[in-house]
Design a protein around this motif. Structure first.
Motif, PDB file in Angstrom:
ATOM      1  N   ILE A 238      82.771  54.717  86.344  1.00  0.00           N
ATOM      2  CA  ILE A 238      81.851  53.779  85.685  1.00  0.00           C
ATOM      3  C   ILE A 238      81.835  54.043  84.190  1.00  0.00           C
ATOM      4  N   ASN A 239      81.678  55.316  83.854  1.00  0.00           N
ATOM      5  CA  ASN A 239      81.606  55.736  82.457  1.00  0.00           C
ATOM      6  C   ASN A 239      82.027  57.197  82.396  1.00  0.00           C
ATOM      7  N   GLU A 240      83.022  57.508  81.587  1.00  0.00           N
ATOM      8  CA  GLU A 240      83.573  58.870  81.572  1.00  0.00           C
ATOM      9  C   GLU A 240      82.575  59.916  81.081  1.00  0.00           C
ATOM     10  N   THR A 241      81.467  59.488  80.505  1.00  0.00           N
ATOM     11  CA  THR A 241      80.449  60.452  80.058  1.00  0.00           C
ATOM     12  C   THR A 241      79.455  60.797  81.164  1.00  0.00           C
ATOM     13  N   TYR A 242      79.536  60.109  82.303  1.00  0.00           N
ATOM     14  CA  TYR A 242      78.600  60.381  83.388  1.00  0.00           C
ATOM     15  C   TYR A 242      78.940  61.706  84.063  1.00  0.00           C
ATOM     16  N   ASN A 243      78.030  62.168  84.909  1.00  0.00           N
ATOM     17  CA  ASN A 243      78.187  63.455  85.592  1.00  0.00           C
ATOM     18  C   ASN A 243      79.477  63.510  86.402  1.00  0.00           C
ATOM     19  N   LYS A 244      80.113  64.688  86.454  1.00  0.00           N
ATOM     20  CA  LYS A 244      81.400  64.815  87.151  1.00  0.00           C
ATOM     21  C   LYS A 244      81.244  64.886  88.664  1.00  0.00           C
ATOM     22  N   ASN A 245      80.045  65.171  89.191  1.00  0.00           N
ATOM     23  CA  ASN A 245      79.850  65.273  90.632  1.00  0.00           C
ATOM     24  C   ASN A 245      79.763  63.889  91.264  1.00  0.00           C
ATOM     25  N   MET A 246      80.495  63.694  92.378  1.00  0.00           N
ATOM     26  CA  MET A 246      80.326  62.460  93.137  1.00  0.00           C
ATOM     27  C   MET A 246      78.856  62.317  93.524  1.00  0.00           C
ATOM     28  N   ASP A 247      78.391  61.071  93.647  1.00  0.00           N
ATOM     29  CA  ASP A 247      76.973  60.843  93.902  1.00  0.00           C
ATOM     30  C   ASP A 247      76.804  59.541  94.667  1.00  0.00           C
ATOM     31  N   GLU A 248      75.617  59.350  95.249  1.00  0.00           N
ATOM     32  CA  GLU A 248      75.333  58.119  95.971  1.00  0.00           C
ATOM     33  C   GLU A 248      75.043  56.986  94.985  1.00  0.00           C
ATOM     34  N   GLU A 249      75.440  55.790  95.378  1.00  0.00           N
ATOM     35  CA  GLU A 249      75.328  54.629  94.506  1.00  0.00           C
ATOM     36  C   GLU A 249      73.896  54.404  94.013  1.00  0.00           C
ATOM     37  N   ASP A 250      72.924  54.472  94.918  1.00  0.00           N
ATOM     38  CA  ASP A 250      71.528  54.228  94.530  1.00  0.00           C
ATOM     39  C   ASP A 250      71.044  55.239  93.495  1.00  0.00           C
ATOM     40  N   ASP A 251      71.449  56.483  93.652  1.00  0.00           N
ATOM     41  CA  ASP A 251      71.031  57.521  92.705  1.00  0.00           C
ATOM     42  C   ASP A 251      71.631  57.276  91.322  1.00  0.00           C
ATOM     43  N   ILE A 252      72.884  56.835  91.287  1.00  0.00           N
ATOM     44  CA  ILE A 252      73.537  56.542  90.006  1.00  0.00           C
ATOM     45  C   ILE A 252      72.858  55.364  89.317  1.00  0.00           C
ATOM     46  N   ILE A 253      72.539  54.349  90.087  1.00  0.00           N
ATOM     47  CA  ILE A 253      71.873  53.163  89.527  1.00  0.00           C
ATOM     48  C   ILE A 253      70.540  53.543  88.886  1.00  0.00           C
ATOM     49  N   ARG A 254      69.774  54.381  89.562  1.00  0.00           N
ATOM     50  CA  ARG A 254      68.481  54.820  89.020  1.00  0.00           C
ATOM     51  C   ARG A 254      68.653  55.709  87.794  1.00  0.00           C
ATOM     52  N   ARG A 255      69.591  56.636  87.868  1.00  0.00           N
ATOM     53  CA  ARG A 255      69.735  57.621  86.793  1.00  0.00           C
ATOM     54  C   ARG A 255      70.192  56.969  85.494  1.00  0.00           C
ATOM     55  N   TYR A 256      71.130  56.037  85.587  1.00  0.00           N
ATOM     56  CA  TYR A 256      71.725  55.479  84.379  1.00  0.00           C
ATOM     57  C   TYR A 256      71.244  54.063  84.065  1.00  0.00           C
ATOM     58  N   GLN A 257      70.309  53.568  84.876  1.00  0.00           N
ATOM     59  CA  GLN A 257      69.744  52.237  84.646  1.00  0.00           C
ATOM     60  C   GLN A 257      70.833  51.172  84.572  1.00  0.00           C
ATOM     61  N   ILE A 258      71.693  51.167  85.608  1.00  0.00           N
ATOM     62  CA  ILE A 258      72.766  50.188  85.684  1.00  0.00           C
ATOM     63  C   ILE A 258      72.625  49.402  86.992  1.00  0.00           C
ATOM     64  N   THR A 259      73.568  48.527  87.274  1.00  0.00           N
ATOM     65  CA  THR A 259      73.510  47.694  88.473  1.00  0.00           C
ATOM     66  C   THR A 259      74.645  48.063  89.442  1.00  0.00           C
ATOM     67  N   SER A 260      74.539  47.546  90.653  1.00  0.00           N
ATOM     68  CA  SER A 260      75.602  47.733  91.635  1.00  0.00           C
ATOM     69  C   SER A 260      76.907  47.120  91.143  1.00  0.00           C
TER      70      SER A 260
END
Length: 278
Positions: free
Chosen positions: A98-120
C-alpha cells in the motif's frame, strides 16, 4: 581507514534492515529461504513484480515474488519444517504494498484501515483483499507456502496472508495436492538436513468474479534436499488447476523446469545449478 569502512558497512546494514520489506532484491535475511541464497531466474518475472520478505511478529518467515497486476504470488520460497502449528482464523495483507513507509509486519486489513485512515480500495490497489475470495464456487484459498510445512503457531499463522494465496481448484487443493504436500514431501525429505522449497502458480486466462484476481492455470512446486551442506536430491510437482482434474504429476527437477519453460515461454531455473537434478 579499515575502521571507517567497517563502520560504513554496519550503517548500511542497519539502514537496509530498517527499510521496506517490499525489497528490490532477495538479499540479506530474505536470502536464507533460497538454496545457495539464490532465487529462481529466467521467465518468472511479471512486469509489475513485488519482492516480499514475509514478516510476522518481527521475524522473517518466507519469501514471495508477487504479481501486483494479477494479484497473485508468482512463487513463495521457504524451508520445509513440518510440525503442529495451528491455523489462523483470519487473513493478512501486506502493508508495504500500500505504502512502503507502512509497518513491515503483515497485518489484517481492518487493522490497517484503522491505523492509517485509508479505505479497502486503497489496500486492494496492488494486492488481493478478503472480499475477492468470498463465496467462490469450486475454488479454495490455496497456500503456496502451506501452514502444515511450518513447525509452530507463529510460523504457520504467517502463511495466512493473501500475498501467499491463489485461487485453487477445491478438489485439487483438498485431495491430490494435499497428498503431495503431506505425504510425498514427507517421504522425499527423509534424510535431508534442510529442504528448500519453491512453490508457484502459472497465470491463467480467467479471474475470480470480482475481476481483480487471476485464476492460475497450473500449480507447481520444487524442492532441493541438502545433507551435510551438500545437495542430495531434488524433485518437483505440477498440477493443472482445472475443475475435477485433481491430478499431481511427480517430476524430476529437470523435467519440471522443462515443463515450466513451455508454460512461461522462457527458460526457468529454480535452484542454483549445483542442486542435484535426477
Amino acid at each position: 581507514m579499515l575502521g571507517l569502512l567497517l563502520l560504513l558497512q554496519v550503517l548500511a546494514s542497519c539502514l537496509w534492515l530498517g527499510h521496506s520489506e517490499v525489497v528490490t532484491a532477495f538479499l540479506g535475511p530474505c536470502a536464507q529461504f533460497f538454496y545457495a541464497q539464490t532465487p529462481p531466474s529466467g521467465a518468472l518475472r511479471p512486469t509489475n513484480a513485488a519482492r516480499i520478505c514475509q514478516v510476522y511478529d518481527n521475524k522473517y518467515r518466507f519469501a514471495t515474488l508477487y504479481d501486483r497486476n494479477r494479484r497473485i504470488p508468482v512463487y513463495s520460497a521457504y524451508i520445509y519444517q513440518p510440525g503442529n502449528g495451528s491455523r489462523y482464523d483470519r487473513w493478512f495483507v501486506e502493508p508495504q504494498l500500500i505504502n512502503e513507509t507502512y509497518n513491515k509486519n503483515m497485518d489484517e486489513e481492518d487493522d490497517i484501515i484503522r491505523r492509517y485512515q485509508i479505505t479497502s480500495a486503497d489496500v486492494g490497489k496492488s494486492q488481493a483483499i478478503d472480499q475477492d475470495y468470498m463465496n467462490l464456487a469450486d475454488l479454495d484459498r490455496g497456500h503456496l507456502s502451506p501452514s502444515s510445512h511450518h513447525n509452530d503457531d507463529k510460523w504457520s499463522w504467517a502463511t495466512f496472508t493473501l500475498t501467499n494465496i491463489v485461487p485453487q481448484d477445491r478438489k485439487l487443493n483438498q485431495n491430490a495436492w494435499r497428498m503431495y504436500e503431506e505425504d510425498t514431501m514427507s517421504k522425499n525429505s527423509q534424510g535431508c538436513d534442510t529442504t528448500y522449497v519453491i512453490t508457484g502458480a502459472v497465470p491463467g486466462n480467467t479471474t475470480v468474479p470480482s475481476g481483480r484476481v487471476n485464476i492460475p492455470s497450473y500449480i507447481w512446486s520444487a524442492a532441493c534436499c541438502v545433507k551435510d551442506k551438500k545437495p542430495l536430491k531434488a524433485w518437483g510437482a505440477l498440477a493443472e488447476n482445472e475443475i475435477n482434474k485433481n491430478v499431481v504429476e511427480n517430476l524430476t527437477l529437470g523435467r519440471l523446469e522443462t515443463q515450466l519453460k513451455k508454460l512461461y515461454n522462457g527458460t526457468v531455473t529454480l535452484f542454483s545449478n549445483s542442486c542435484t537434478q535426477e
